[in-house]
Design an enzyme around this catalytic site. Structure first.
Site, short mmCIF file in Angstrom:
data_model
loop_
_atom_site.label_atom_id
_atom_site.label_comp_id
_atom_site.label_asym_id
_atom_site.label_seq_id
_atom_site.Cartn_x
_atom_site.Cartn_y
_atom_site.Cartn_z
N LYS A 54 0.84 -1.20 0.00
CA LYS A 54 0.00 0.00 0.00
C LYS A 54 0.88 1.25 0.00
O LYS A 54 0.59 2.23 -0.69
CB LYS A 54 -0.95 -0.03 1.20
CG LYS A 54 -2.05 -1.08 1.03
CD LYS A 54 -2.83 -1.38 2.31
CE LYS A 54 -3.78 -2.55 2.07
NZ LYS A 54 -4.47 -3.02 3.30
N GLN A 98 -4.33 -1.83 9.66
CA GLN A 98 -4.22 -3.10 8.96
C GLN A 98 -4.88 -4.21 9.77
O GLN A 98 -4.63 -4.38 10.95
CB GLN A 98 -2.74 -3.43 8.68
CG GLN A 98 -2.53 -4.69 7.87
CD GLN A 98 -3.16 -4.64 6.47
OE1 GLN A 98 -3.08 -3.63 5.78
NE2 GLN A 98 -3.81 -5.72 6.06
N ASP A 121 -10.54 3.35 4.52
CA ASP A 121 -10.63 1.90 4.33
C ASP A 121 -12.06 1.41 4.61
O ASP A 121 -12.36 0.23 4.47
CB ASP A 121 -9.64 1.22 5.28
CG ASP A 121 -9.20 -0.15 4.79
OD1 ASP A 121 -9.24 -0.39 3.57
OD2 ASP A 121 -8.81 -0.98 5.63
#
Ligand code: NAP
Length: 285
Positions: A54, A98, A121
């Site tokens: 990413k 994450q 996200d």
């Protein structure tokens, strides 16, 4: 029949070209680079790889990523307060925690510490609710990426029977909501479903989101179905690829299908957050 590939690498490259252009326009207009903060807890090698990928992609489109690494023994309270700091930091546009975090951490509490305006996200309750009400919030990155991939190939969804295998809050559940918003008739399957093969056999559009290599057999696939395999474990998807590709009309490869689309969605949402962030700043801040 051999299925056409839903090529996530190619489609994501097109999206990332557009994001790069938007980042250049943003830098020219505001004199600063958009910043994505990526929080990583513990030493899971796969999570480290994902965060690195990413960050590399962020750099390629001209954004800056800030990596925050916390030890495996980090407490929920410590993680929540670190994420709150990022939520309040005017230099940060987007925040990514994450997933998965170590088991002793309350992941939901950590997700909820992300300011909804920085939830690029799409993991907070606010984003989830906006997604469910079709109100234009940030989409969960993987479901958003799946929808963008289907749209790139103009896969018809209205009136189709979509079967989603998996119901996690970041993947299965939201992808079903997005398919429903596009007028598909949606069935969810999960670990307590009996007769999974029969549900799969009824799917015009199948989304596999489990994480069990080749759980879904090729012979279960309805001829002409569209198969989206989000699963990734031991380098393998949830669907028995070769046998499914002989029956499906479209299929995602693993890797190279859903994965690149997830990153593209994350970065497309980050530049959007940065623009919204600038639009909401009082003059002179
Ligand atoms: P998760 O939280 O572990 O959820 C897995 C889901 O699968 C659960 O809903 C579970 O049901 C269901 N399930 C488990 N065993 C099953 C079975 N035998 N039959 C039917 N359903 C079953 O996982 P996740 O975070 O959603 O991720 C799922 C997969 O997608 C993983 O392989 C992950 O690596 C991958 N993934 C890929 C990306 C990407 O960018 N490509 C992003 C995120 C995740 P219950 O709810 O009943 O437990």
């Amino acid at each position: 029949m051999t299925a056409q590939i839903l090529d996530g690498r190619a489609v994501s490259a097109t999206i990332l070209d557009r994001v790069q252009q938007e980042v250049a326009e943003f830098v020219a207009a505001h004199g600063r680079v958009p910043v994505l903060a990526a929080v990583l807890v513990g030493d899971d090698p796969a999570s480290h790889t994902y965060v690195r990928m990413k960050a590399n992609r962020s750099a390629k489109v001209g954004m800056r990523s800030r990596r925050i690494e916390l030890g495996a023994d980090t407490t929920t309270d410590a993680l929540v307060s670190r994420i709150r700091e990022l939520s309040e930091d005017p230099a940060v546009d987007g925040i990514l925690l994450q997933h998965p975090v170590p088991e002793h951490i309350d992941e939901r509490a950590a997700f909820e510490a992300i300011d909804a305006a920085k939830d690029v996200d799409g993991v907070t309750r606010t984003s989830f609710a906006m997604m469910a009400f079709d109100e234009g919030g940030f989409h969960s990155a993987t479901p958003g990426g799946i929808m963008a991939l289907l749209d790139a190939y103009e896969v018809p969804l209205a009136g189709k029977h979509a079967v989603v295998v998996g119901r996690s809050p970041i993947l299965g559940k939201p992808v079903g909501m997005l398919l429903l918003a596009r007028d598909a008739t949606v069935t969810y399957c999960h670990s307590r479903t009996t007769g999974l093969a029969d549900y799969v056999a009824e799917a015009d559009v199948l989304v596999a989101a489990v994480g069990r290599p080749e759980l879904i057999k090729g012979e279960w696939i309805k001829p002409g179905a569209v198969v989206v395999d989000a699963g990734y474990a031991d380098n393998t998807g949830d669907v028995e690829y070769a046998a499914a590709a002989r029956r499906a009309s479209f299929i995602t490869p693993v890797p190279g299908g859903v994965g690149p689309m997830t990153i593209a969605t994350l970065l497309a949402q980050t530049i959007r957050a940065a623009r919204d962030h600038e639009a909401g700043r009082p003059d002179g801040e």
